[in-house]
Design an enzyme around this catalytic site. Structure first.
Site, PDB file in Angstrom:
ATOM      1  N   GLY A 142       0.815  -1.220   0.000  1.00 37.40           N
ATOM      2  CA  GLY A 142       0.000   0.000   0.000  1.00 37.40           C
ATOM      3  C   GLY A 142       0.844   1.262   0.000  1.00 37.40           C
ATOM      4  N   GLY A 145      18.964  -4.762  17.322  1.00 36.38           N
ATOM      5  CA  GLY A 145      18.905  -4.815  18.779  1.00 36.38           C
ATOM      6  C   GLY A 145      19.517  -3.573  19.416  1.00 36.38           C
ATOM      7  N   VAL A 182      18.802 -17.811  24.836  1.00 35.95           N
ATOM      8  CA  VAL A 182      17.436 -17.925  25.345  1.00 35.95           C
ATOM      9  C   VAL A 182      16.964 -19.329  24.996  1.00 35.95           C
ATOM     10  CG1 VAL A 182      15.093 -17.027  25.139  1.00 35.95           C
ATOM     11  CG2 VAL A 182      17.044 -15.467  24.998  1.00 35.95           C
ATOM     12  N   GLY A 231      18.199 -11.491  13.418  1.00 36.84           N
ATOM     13  CA  GLY A 231      18.522 -11.526  11.998  1.00 36.84           C
ATOM     14  C   GLY A 231      17.271 -11.493  11.139  1.00 36.84           C
ATOM     15  N   LEU A 233      21.226  -4.522   3.216  1.00 36.52           N
ATOM     16  CA  LEU A 233      21.303  -3.076   3.398  1.00 36.52           C
ATOM     17  C   LEU A 233      20.630  -2.371   2.242  1.00 36.52           C
ATOM     18  CD1 LEU A 233      25.034  -2.833   4.534  1.00 36.52           C
ATOM     19  CD2 LEU A 233      22.992  -2.607   5.979  1.00 36.52           C
ATOM     20  N   HIS A 256      40.216  22.476   8.855  1.00 40.04           N
ATOM     21  CA  HIS A 256      40.378  22.598  10.307  1.00 40.04           C
ATOM     22  C   HIS A 256      39.395  23.634  10.836  1.00 40.04           C
ATOM     23  CE1 HIS A 256      42.304  22.725  14.197  1.00 40.04           C
ATOM     24  NE2 HIS A 256      42.247  24.052  14.133  1.00 40.04           N
TER      25      HIS A 256
HETATM   26  P1  FAD Z   1      12.311  -4.409   0.904  1.00 42.83           P
HETATM   27  O1  FAD Z   1      12.632  -3.017   1.241  1.00 42.83           O
HETATM   28  O2  FAD Z   1      11.953  -5.339   1.997  1.00 42.83           O
HETATM   29  O3  FAD Z   1      11.125  -4.344  -0.159  1.00 42.83           O
HETATM   30  C1  FAD Z   1      10.467  -5.465  -0.631  1.00 42.83           C
HETATM   31  C2  FAD Z   1       9.030  -5.089  -0.941  1.00 42.83           C
HETATM   32  O4  FAD Z   1       8.453  -6.128  -1.707  1.00 42.83           O
HETATM   33  C3  FAD Z   1       8.154  -4.923   0.281  1.00 42.83           C
HETATM   34  O5  FAD Z   1       7.596  -3.635   0.329  1.00 42.83           O
HETATM   35  C4  FAD Z   1       7.084  -5.996   0.129  1.00 42.83           C
HETATM   36  O6  FAD Z   1       5.804  -5.561   0.555  1.00 42.83           O
HETATM   37  C5  FAD Z   1       7.092  -6.219  -1.354  1.00 42.83           C
HETATM   38  N1  FAD Z   1       6.616  -7.549  -1.766  1.00 42.83           N
HETATM   39  C6  FAD Z   1       7.019  -8.762  -1.296  1.00 42.83           C
HETATM   40  N2  FAD Z   1       6.400  -9.759  -1.951  1.00 42.83           N
HETATM   41  C7  FAD Z   1       5.586  -9.173  -2.856  1.00 42.83           C
HETATM   42  C8  FAD Z   1       4.684  -9.671  -3.841  1.00 42.83           C
HETATM   43  N3  FAD Z   1       4.515 -10.990  -4.044  1.00 42.83           N
HETATM   44  N4  FAD Z   1       3.997  -8.783  -4.595  1.00 42.83           N
HETATM   45  C9  FAD Z   1       4.163  -7.443  -4.414  1.00 42.83           C
HETATM   46  N5  FAD Z   1       4.993  -6.917  -3.516  1.00 42.83           N
HETATM   47  C10 FAD Z   1       5.708  -7.772  -2.750  1.00 42.83           C
HETATM   48  N6  FAD Z   1      19.408  -0.683   5.784  1.00 42.83           N
HETATM   49  C11 FAD Z   1      20.279   0.336   5.655  1.00 42.83           C
HETATM   50  O7  FAD Z   1      21.012   0.364   4.669  1.00 42.83           O
HETATM   51  N7  FAD Z   1      20.343   1.346   6.566  1.00 42.83           N
HETATM   52  C12 FAD Z   1      19.569   1.360   7.661  1.00 42.83           C
HETATM   53  O8  FAD Z   1      19.651   2.293   8.472  1.00 42.83           O
HETATM   54  C13 FAD Z   1      18.655   0.300   7.858  1.00 42.83           C
HETATM   55  N8  FAD Z   1      17.843   0.278   8.923  1.00 42.83           N
HETATM   56  C14 FAD Z   1      16.960  -0.751   9.083  1.00 42.83           C
HETATM   57  C15 FAD Z   1      16.172  -0.761  10.227  1.00 42.83           C
HETATM   58  C16 FAD Z   1      15.285  -1.784  10.416  1.00 42.83           C
HETATM   59  C17 FAD Z   1      14.419  -1.782  11.651  1.00 42.83           C
HETATM   60  C18 FAD Z   1      15.157  -2.820   9.440  1.00 42.83           C
HETATM   61  C19 FAD Z   1      14.164  -3.923   9.615  1.00 42.83           C
HETATM   62  C20 FAD Z   1      15.939  -2.810   8.311  1.00 42.83           C
HETATM   63  C21 FAD Z   1      16.864  -1.779   8.114  1.00 42.83           C
HETATM   64  N9  FAD Z   1      17.692  -1.741   7.002  1.00 42.83           N
HETATM   65  C22 FAD Z   1      18.599  -0.720   6.873  1.00 42.83           C
HETATM   66  C23 FAD Z   1      17.648  -2.769   5.953  1.00 42.83           C
HETATM   67  C24 FAD Z   1      16.838  -2.290   4.734  1.00 42.83           C
HETATM   68  O9  FAD Z   1      15.542  -1.952   5.165  1.00 42.83           O
HETATM   69  C25 FAD Z   1      16.779  -3.360   3.663  1.00 42.83           C
HETATM   70  O10 FAD Z   1      18.074  -3.796   3.345  1.00 42.83           O
HETATM   71  C26 FAD Z   1      16.117  -2.853   2.388  1.00 42.83           C
HETATM   72  O11 FAD Z   1      14.814  -2.431   2.656  1.00 42.83           O
HETATM   73  C27 FAD Z   1      16.110  -3.935   1.323  1.00 42.83           C
HETATM   74  O12 FAD Z   1      15.441  -3.505   0.188  1.00 42.83           O
HETATM   75  P2  FAD Z   1      14.674  -4.530  -0.774  1.00 42.83           P
HETATM   76  O13 FAD Z   1      14.144  -3.709  -1.875  1.00 42.83           O
HETATM   77  O14 FAD Z   1      15.557  -5.668  -1.089  1.00 42.83           O
HETATM   78  O15 FAD Z   1      13.497  -5.124   0.114  1.00 42.83           O
HETATM   79  P1  NAI Z   2      22.037  -9.143  12.862  1.00 38.18           P
HETATM   80  O1  NAI Z   2      22.407 -10.288  12.024  1.00 38.18           O
HETATM   81  O2  NAI Z   2      22.690  -7.842  12.672  1.00 38.18           O
HETATM   82  O3  NAI Z   2      22.258  -9.518  14.394  1.00 38.18           O
HETATM   83  C1  NAI Z   2      21.622 -10.598  15.002  1.00 38.18           C
HETATM   84  C2  NAI Z   2      22.313 -10.868  16.323  1.00 38.18           C
HETATM   85  O4  NAI Z   2      21.539 -11.815  17.035  1.00 38.18           O
HETATM   86  C3  NAI Z   2      23.709 -11.449  16.172  1.00 38.18           C
HETATM   87  O5  NAI Z   2      24.593 -10.757  17.009  1.00 38.18           O
HETATM   88  C4  NAI Z   2      23.525 -12.897  16.588  1.00 38.18           C
HETATM   89  O6  NAI Z   2      24.674 -13.450  17.174  1.00 38.18           O
HETATM   90  C5  NAI Z   2      22.406 -12.787  17.589  1.00 38.18           C
HETATM   91  N1  NAI Z   2      21.613 -14.006  17.764  1.00 38.18           N
HETATM   92  C6  NAI Z   2      21.185 -14.876  16.810  1.00 38.18           C
HETATM   93  N2  NAI Z   2      20.451 -15.853  17.364  1.00 38.18           N
HETATM   94  C7  NAI Z   2      20.428 -15.613  18.695  1.00 38.18           C
HETATM   95  C8  NAI Z   2      19.818 -16.263  19.802  1.00 38.18           C
HETATM   96  N3  NAI Z   2      19.089 -17.368  19.639  1.00 38.18           N
HETATM   97  N4  NAI Z   2      19.973 -15.726  21.029  1.00 38.18           N
HETATM   98  C9  NAI Z   2      20.719 -14.589  21.210  1.00 38.18           C
HETATM   99  N5  NAI Z   2      21.302 -13.941  20.193  1.00 38.18           N
HETATM  100  C10 NAI Z   2      21.158 -14.441  18.950  1.00 38.18           C
HETATM  101  O7  NAI Z   2      20.436  -9.038  12.711  1.00 38.18           O
HETATM  102  P2  NAI Z   2      19.394  -7.915  13.113  1.00 38.18           P
HETATM  103  O8  NAI Z   2      19.941  -7.026  14.162  1.00 38.18           O
HETATM  104  O9  NAI Z   2      18.110  -8.615  13.348  1.00 38.18           O
HETATM  105  O10 NAI Z   2      19.277  -7.064  11.787  1.00 38.18           O
HETATM  106  C11 NAI Z   2      18.924  -7.701  10.557  1.00 38.18           C
HETATM  107  C12 NAI Z   2      19.501  -6.967   9.396  1.00 38.18           C
HETATM  108  O11 NAI Z   2      18.842  -5.725   9.187  1.00 38.18           O
HETATM  109  C13 NAI Z   2      20.960  -6.584   9.604  1.00 38.18           C
HETATM  110  O12 NAI Z   2      21.793  -7.644   9.205  1.00 38.18           O
HETATM  111  C14 NAI Z   2      21.133  -5.418   8.710  1.00 38.18           C
HETATM  112  O13 NAI Z   2      21.497  -5.873   7.444  1.00 38.18           O
HETATM  113  C15 NAI Z   2      19.740  -4.798   8.632  1.00 38.18           C
HETATM  114  N6  NAI Z   2      19.717  -3.554   9.403  1.00 38.18           N
HETATM  115  C16 NAI Z   2      20.588  -2.555   9.098  1.00 38.18           C
HETATM  116  C17 NAI Z   2      20.619  -1.397   9.824  1.00 38.18           C
HETATM  117  C18 NAI Z   2      21.607  -0.356   9.481  1.00 38.18           C
HETATM  118  O14 NAI Z   2      22.192  -0.433   8.435  1.00 38.18           O
HETATM  119  N7  NAI Z   2      21.810   0.648  10.308  1.00 38.18           N
HETATM  120  C19 NAI Z   2      19.712  -1.162  10.919  1.00 38.18           C
HETATM  121  C20 NAI Z   2      18.852  -2.280  11.185  1.00 38.18           C
HETATM  122  C21 NAI Z   2      18.861  -3.397  10.430  1.00 38.18           C
END
Ligand code: FAD
Ligand code: NAI
Length: 471
Positions: free
Chosen positions: A39, A189, A242, A277, A325, A450
């Site tokens: 949406g 986290g 856990v 993850g 990412l 600087h």
């Molecule tokens: P997505 O952004 O997940 O997009 C996929 C889209 O496909 C979704 O909107 C979904 O609804 C749609 N879709 C799925 N199946 C279908 C279907 N069958 N038909 C139509 N639509 C569909 N990355 C960073 O680089 N910097 C950050 O600061 C960062 N912060 C994050 C914080 C959090 C809490 C989380 C969860 C992730 C964060 N990430 C961050 C990771 C980043 O969000 C992802 O790497 C990125 O969104 C990936 O882009 P994508 O296009 O591959 O997938």
């Molecule tokens: P992550 O892979 O970064 O970290 C998961 C952590 O959980 C690891 O340290 C792992 O050892 C631990 N873990 C796994 N199983 C466990 C268990 N059973 N008990 C305790 N600890 C356990 O995954 P996360 O934080 O969920 O993020 C997912 C992805 O989203 C990232 O890999 C990143 O690519 C993307 N992301 C990027 C951000 C950014 O660029 N700033 C911000 C948020 C998400």
């Protein structure tokens, strides 16, 4: 439904990967459509990921700083109060502004936006269950799959996004939890733990490994980041797993024990964030109709030009290999369209920066020390602390350091690791240096203004091939 005209390219998923590919294809003159089911455009990143989390990180940081870090700056404040609904409103405004912006960019570049869920009917036809409830289909010469990822579930703990939450719930609490447990001390986290800890929650992070930060973070960064977050009030239970969870009562109970095994202990909290993850999301795509499969980790297998074994179907972003990412998905989107339109593209997987937006920020690019040691690469390390940088001192913002890793013989930069103020902006210079194959001497001989934090970057480079001046 009447089959519409055949498109040059149809993209399933309107996240960062999908929408960037759509715009790029539109710019190249292709007839392109993008199917998105949530949406709103922008995917995880804009709707429930990067953008909302950074809004909360920024504003919770300001709140925390006003509460704890104004007196010695000569600012006396009184009656500081949190207005959480307003903070959430600011977050929602940022999200809706940006997602609508993409709709505008679609129009500008002639991209058709199909709101609905796509499923392969055959190798060139995608059935779409439209948001309106109707069914239609679209035919395409080429198809990109960009369906992203979803949180990895924790066995035995059911997610209700209220008491047991993923990041989706953790960006939307309507009150500050008193006690919060975070399972997984990775990037989600630590970022979301920081937000709620700053706003007043007692946050405990339970991490299976001996270091925080998730995959890829250099151990020096992980150690100092954990130290700074501990100082801010977050608690860490490292090397801990856990084993069981129970959310049937008022709060949530978790059984934990040492990762190697040992005496069990019960923890209690109001809310638990599961952040262990993310995994590729490809549910409902109808692969059985076209003969595509995923590997044992749910990833779609592709070649170096993002093609599946059905060559006109390509895959980009979180649902395939590489770091999850947004900017990685974006690079792949541009490259995949270029492979399609020009037969060449470019993504340097060794020069994709990573940033954790805690305070201070943590950022890195290239190889870390552990990786270089494992590969037997001879390298030199040089670092410079922000405590010796004039601007950081002036700003009373001196936590952290910059560390360079360079080839011992050629001085070519192999990796840069930063924990400190504005690390997330500073890493761009490191990425450029790495992409251009610079040596630490190239950086050390480049004038940096600087007084700026970037002088710490220059001096860390100097410390790698020679000596820093101010430390
Ligand atoms: P997505 O952004 O997940 O997009 C996929 C889209 O496909 C979704 O909107 C979904 O609804 C749609 N879709 C799925 N199946 C279908 C279907 N069958 N038909 C139509 N639509 C569909 N990355 C960073 O680089 N910097 C950050 O600061 C960062 N912060 C994050 C914080 C959090 C809490 C989380 C969860 C992730 C964060 N990430 C961050 C990771 C980043 O969000 C992802 O790497 C990125 O969104 C990936 O882009 P994508 O296009 O591959 O997938
Ligand atoms: P992550 O892979 O970064 O970290 C998961 C952590 O959980 C690891 O340290 C792992 O050892 C631990 N873990 C796994 N199983 C466990 C268990 N059973 N008990 C305790 N600890 C356990 O995954 P996360 O934080 O969920 O993020 C997912 C992805 O989203 C990232 O890999 C990143 O690519 C993307 N992301 C990027 C951000 C950014 O660029 N700033 C911000 C948020 C998400």
């Amino acid at each position: 439904a009447t089959p519409a005209e055949e498109k040059d390219l149809v993209i399933i998923g309107g996240g960062v990967g999908g929408y960037v590919a759509a715009i790029k294809a539109g710019q190249a003159g292709l007839k392109v459509a993008c199917i998105e089911k949530r949406g709103a455009l922008g995917g995880t990143c804009l709707n429930v990921g990067c953008i909302p989390s950074k809004s909360l990180l920024n504003n919770s940081h300001m709140y925390h700083q006003i509460l704890h870090d104004t007196k010695n700056r000569g600012i006396d404040v009184g009656n500081v109060a949190l207005n959480l609904p307003k903070m959430m409103e600011a977050k929602n405004t940022a999200v809706s502004g940006l997602t609508k912006g993409i709709e505008f960019l679609f129009k500008k570049n002639g991209v058709e936006y199909i709101q609905g869920e796509g499923t392969f009917e055959d190798q060139h036809t995608i059935g779409v269950k439209l948001a309106s409830g109707e069914q239609t289909s679209v035919r395409a010469k080429n198809i990109f799959i960009a369906t992203g990822s979803e949180p990895t579930p924790f066995p035995g703990l059911e997610i209700d996004e209220k008491k047991v939450v993923t990041s989706d719930g953790a960006i939307a609490f309507n009150e500050v939890p008193k006690k919060m447990i975070v399972i997984g001390g990775g990037i989600i986290g630590l970022e979301m733990g920081s937000v709620w800890s700053r706003l007043g929650a007692e946050v405990t992070v339970v991490e299976f490994l001996s270091s925080v930060g998730g995959p890829g973070m250099d151990l020096d960064l992980a150690k100092s980041s954990q130290k700074f977050l501990t100082k801010q009030g977050m608690k860490f239970m490292m090397n801990t797993k856990v084993t069981n969870g129970d959310a049937s009562g008022e709060g949530v109970k978790l059984e934990v024990e040492a990762a190697k095994g040992g005496k069990a202990q019960t923890l209690e909290a109001d809310v638990v964030l599961v952040a262990i993850g993310r995994r590729p999301y490809t549910k409902g795509l109808g692969f059985e109709n076209i003969g595509l499969e995923t590997d044992n980790r749910g990833r779609l297998v592709i070649d170096s030009e993002y093609r599946t074994k059905i060559p006109h179907i390509r895959v980009i972003g979180d649902c395939t290999f590489g770091p999850m990412l947004a900017h990685k998905a974006e690079e792949e989107a541009v490259a995949a369209v270029e492979y399609l339109t020009k037969s060449y593209g470019h993504v340097n997987y060794n020069a994709i920066p990573a940033v954790m937006y805690t305070s201070p920020e943590v950022a890195w690019v290239g190889s870390n020390e552990q990786e270089l040691k494992e590969q037997g690469v001879k390298f030199r390390a040089g670092s410079f602390p922000f405590a010796a940088n004039s601007r950081a001192k002036t700003n009373l913002d001196t936590e952290g350091f910059v560390k360079f890793l360079a080839d011992a013989e050629t001085d070519r930069i192999l990796g840069v690791h930063i924990v400190g103020p504005n690390a997330g902006e500073m890493i761009a210079e490191a990425t450029l240096a790495l992409e251009y194959g610079a040596s630490t001497e190239d950086v050390g001989r480049t004038s940096h203004a600087h007084p700026t934090l970037s002088e710490a970057f220059k001096e860390a480079a100097m410390a790698t091939y020679s000596k820093a001046i101010h430390y």
